[in-house]
Scaffold this motif. Structure first.
Motif, mmCIF file in Angstrom:
data_model
loop_
_atom_site.group_PDB
_atom_site.id
_atom_site.type_symbol
_atom_site.label_atom_id
_atom_site.label_comp_id
_atom_site.label_asym_id
_atom_site.label_seq_id
_atom_site.Cartn_x
_atom_site.Cartn_y
_atom_site.Cartn_z
ATOM 1 N N PHE A 67 56.851 -1.224 7.657
ATOM 2 C CA PHE A 67 55.669 -1.772 6.998
ATOM 3 C C PHE A 67 54.483 -1.792 7.970
ATOM 4 O O PHE A 67 53.380 -1.336 7.631
ATOM 5 C CB PHE A 67 55.961 -3.186 6.483
ATOM 6 N N MET A 68 54.688 -2.302 9.169
ATOM 7 C CA MET A 68 53.598 -2.396 10.136
ATOM 8 C C MET A 68 53.133 -1.002 10.570
ATOM 9 O O MET A 68 51.928 -0.779 10.750
ATOM 10 C CB MET A 68 54.018 -3.240 11.341
ATOM 11 N N ARG A 69 54.059 -0.063 10.701
ATOM 12 C CA ARG A 69 53.684 1.315 11.061
ATOM 13 C C ARG A 69 52.781 1.907 9.981
ATOM 14 O O ARG A 69 51.717 2.474 10.275
ATOM 15 C CB ARG A 69 54.922 2.181 11.251
ATOM 16 N N LEU A 70 53.197 1.763 8.722
ATOM 17 C CA LEU A 70 52.401 2.304 7.611
ATOM 18 C C LEU A 70 51.040 1.622 7.513
ATOM 19 O O LEU A 70 50.020 2.279 7.268
ATOM 20 C CB LEU A 70 53.172 2.154 6.297
ATOM 21 N N LEU A 71 51.016 0.313 7.692
ATOM 22 C CA LEU A 71 49.763 -0.438 7.635
ATOM 23 C C LEU A 71 48.805 0.038 8.728
ATOM 24 O O LEU A 71 47.629 0.322 8.463
ATOM 25 C CB LEU A 71 50.044 -1.937 7.781
ATOM 26 N N ARG A 72 49.311 0.150 9.929
ATOM 27 C CA ARG A 72 48.462 0.590 11.045
ATOM 28 C C ARG A 72 47.943 2.009 10.821
ATOM 29 O O ARG A 72 46.763 2.294 11.055
ATOM 30 C CB ARG A 72 49.245 0.494 12.349
ATOM 31 N N ASP A 73 48.826 2.916 10.377
ATOM 32 C CA ASP A 73 48.400 4.292 10.139
ATOM 33 C C ASP A 73 47.347 4.385 9.039
ATOM 34 O O ASP A 73 46.403 5.160 9.142
ATOM 35 C CB ASP A 73 49.595 5.177 9.779
ATOM 36 N N ALA A 74 47.508 3.594 7.982
ATOM 37 C CA ALA A 74 46.548 3.630 6.880
ATOM 38 C C ALA A 74 45.170 3.156 7.324
ATOM 39 O O ALA A 74 44.156 3.623 6.809
ATOM 40 C CB ALA A 74 47.050 2.785 5.713
ATOM 41 N N LEU A 75 45.121 2.246 8.273
ATOM 42 C CA LEU A 75 43.829 1.751 8.766
ATOM 43 C C LEU A 75 43.206 2.679 9.800
ATOM 44 O O LEU A 75 41.986 2.832 9.834
ATOM 45 C CB LEU A 75 43.984 0.353 9.370
ATOM 46 N N ARG A 81 44.804 8.917 1.828
ATOM 47 C CA ARG A 81 44.735 8.646 0.397
ATOM 48 C C ARG A 81 44.107 7.278 0.145
ATOM 49 O O ARG A 81 44.375 6.319 0.853
ATOM 50 C CB ARG A 81 46.136 8.700 -0.193
ATOM 51 N N SER A 82 43.304 7.208 -0.897
ATOM 52 C CA SER A 82 42.626 5.950 -1.207
ATOM 53 C C SER A 82 43.618 4.851 -1.564
ATOM 54 O O SER A 82 43.360 3.682 -1.291
ATOM 55 C CB SER A 82 41.608 6.149 -2.330
ATOM 56 N N ASP A 83 44.766 5.209 -2.137
ATOM 57 C CA ASP A 83 45.747 4.176 -2.458
ATOM 58 C C ASP A 83 46.367 3.590 -1.195
ATOM 59 O O ASP A 83 46.657 2.390 -1.147
ATOM 60 C CB ASP A 83 46.827 4.688 -3.422
ATOM 61 N N MET A 84 46.521 4.405 -0.165
ATOM 62 C CA MET A 84 47.054 3.893 1.104
ATOM 63 C C MET A 84 46.043 2.953 1.756
ATOM 64 O O MET A 84 46.410 1.892 2.256
ATOM 65 C CB MET A 84 47.403 5.044 2.052
ATOM 66 N N LEU A 85 44.780 3.328 1.743
ATOM 67 C CA LEU A 85 43.747 2.453 2.300
ATOM 68 C C LEU A 85 43.639 1.176 1.479
ATOM 69 O O LEU A 85 43.518 0.084 2.033
ATOM 70 C CB LEU A 85 42.398 3.172 2.366
ATOM 71 N N GLY A 86 43.710 1.293 0.165
ATOM 72 C CA GLY A 86 43.656 0.110 -0.695
ATOM 73 C C GLY A 86 44.778 -0.860 -0.376
ATOM 74 O O GLY A 86 44.558 -2.074 -0.248
ATOM 75 N N ALA A 87 45.985 -0.350 -0.223
ATOM 76 C CA ALA A 87 47.122 -1.202 0.122
ATOM 77 C C ALA A 87 46.916 -1.832 1.499
ATOM 78 O O ALA A 87 47.204 -3.018 1.700
ATOM 79 C CB ALA A 87 48.419 -0.399 0.088
ATOM 80 N N LEU A 89 44.144 -2.597 2.932
ATOM 81 C CA LEU A 89 43.133 -3.659 2.858
ATOM 82 C C LEU A 89 43.709 -4.921 2.245
ATOM 83 O O LEU A 89 43.404 -6.029 2.696
ATOM 84 C CB LEU A 89 41.918 -3.176 2.073
ATOM 85 N N VAL A 90 44.529 -4.774 1.227
ATOM 86 C CA VAL A 90 45.159 -5.943 0.621
ATOM 87 C C VAL A 90 46.081 -6.638 1.623
ATOM 88 O O VAL A 90 46.177 -7.858 1.655
ATOM 89 C CB VAL A 90 45.943 -5.521 -0.643
ATOM 90 N N LEU A 91 46.716 -5.850 2.470
ATOM 91 C CA LEU A 91 47.687 -6.382 3.427
ATOM 92 C C LEU A 91 47.097 -6.605 4.818
ATOM 93 O O LEU A 91 47.821 -6.979 5.744
ATOM 94 C CB LEU A 91 48.891 -5.440 3.493
ATOM 95 N N LEU A 92 45.805 -6.408 4.973
ATOM 96 C CA LEU A 92 45.120 -6.562 6.262
ATOM 97 C C LEU A 92 45.455 -7.861 6.985
ATOM 98 O O LEU A 92 45.659 -7.862 8.200
ATOM 99 C CB LEU A 92 43.608 -6.436 6.050
ATOM 100 N N GLU A 99 43.762 -6.688 16.651
ATOM 101 C CA GLU A 99 44.419 -5.421 16.325
ATOM 102 C C GLU A 99 43.744 -4.758 15.129
ATOM 103 O O GLU A 99 43.530 -3.544 15.121
ATOM 104 C CB GLU A 99 45.904 -5.620 16.039
ATOM 105 N N ALA A 100 43.387 -5.531 14.119
ATOM 106 C CA ALA A 100 42.715 -4.969 12.940
ATOM 107 C C ALA A 100 41.397 -4.312 13.350
ATOM 108 O O ALA A 100 41.087 -3.198 12.916
ATOM 109 C CB ALA A 100 42.485 -6.057 11.898
ATOM 110 N N VAL A 101 40.630 -4.982 14.196
ATOM 111 C CA VAL A 101 39.356 -4.425 14.659
ATOM 112 C C VAL A 101 39.600 -3.133 15.446
ATOM 113 O O VAL A 101 38.910 -2.131 15.235
ATOM 114 C CB VAL A 101 38.573 -5.465 15.496
ATOM 115 N N ALA A 102 40.585 -3.138 16.327
ATOM 116 C CA ALA A 102 40.880 -1.941 17.123
ATOM 117 C C ALA A 102 41.288 -0.770 16.226
ATOM 118 O O ALA A 102 40.846 0.369 16.433
ATOM 119 C CB ALA A 102 41.971 -2.239 18.148
#
Length: 174
Positions: A67-75, A81-87, A89-92, A99-102
């Protein structure tokens, strides 16, 4: 985010995010996905004896890592994909603020590189034969998209740096 959850709760949570509008989720496939994630060891599944047919799921340490790997990669990656970025952002709030800023700064760098490449490709497409010149419009669309995403990411970074949103490890103000 719920700890332990069953498929209907997962579906309800996704609907509360508006995921039905941007993630192309077929809600009938949620149960299959949960079973598959459990089979892969990313979730545990527990049958609820007092409620026949109900199965609760909980993320495993391996699932949390994925989960954290996918979240970091999407950011961090600009053109995903816009759906990956959307997810993401919801899980930011699952990330710490720094880390989020970086990761968002990595995104801006990725978008800037992408934009530079696209500007060069638009220039090359402009000099091509007339029958293929319209391709520059697609490249131009992508270039403008990268530019606007970079502006948006800068604004989000600013909001995060100013303390907006409660992030992982932070206390909520009551």
């Amino acid at each position: 985010m719920q700890g332990r959850a069953h498929g209907y709760l997962v579906r309800s949570e996704l609907l509360s995010w508006g995921a039905d509008e941007w993630a192309h989720i077929k809600f009938g496939s949620i149960y299959h996905a949960l079973r598959q994630l459990a089979k892969e060891g990313l979730l545990t599944s527990t049958d609820i004896p007092d409620w026949p047919g109900r199965v609760d799921y909980e993320i495993t340490p391996a699932g949390d890592d994925e989960f954290m790997r996918l979240l970091r990669d999407a950011l961090r990656h600009g053109n995903n994909r816009s759906d990956m970025l959307g997810a993401a952002l919801v899980l930011l709030p699952a990330l710490g603020r720094d880390e989020a800023v970086a990761l968002l700064r990595e995104r801006v760098d990725s978008l800037s590189a992408e934009q530079g490449d696209l500007v060069a490709r638009v220039r090359d497409a402009t000099s091509e034969k007339q029958e293929r010149a319209h391709i520059r419009e697609l490249l131009g669309l992508w270039e403008h998209s990268a530019a606007s995403q970079a502006v948006w990411a800068h604004e989000l970074i600013k909001r995060l740096e100013e303390g907006e949103y409660v992030m992982a490890g932070e206390e909520t103000s009551s």
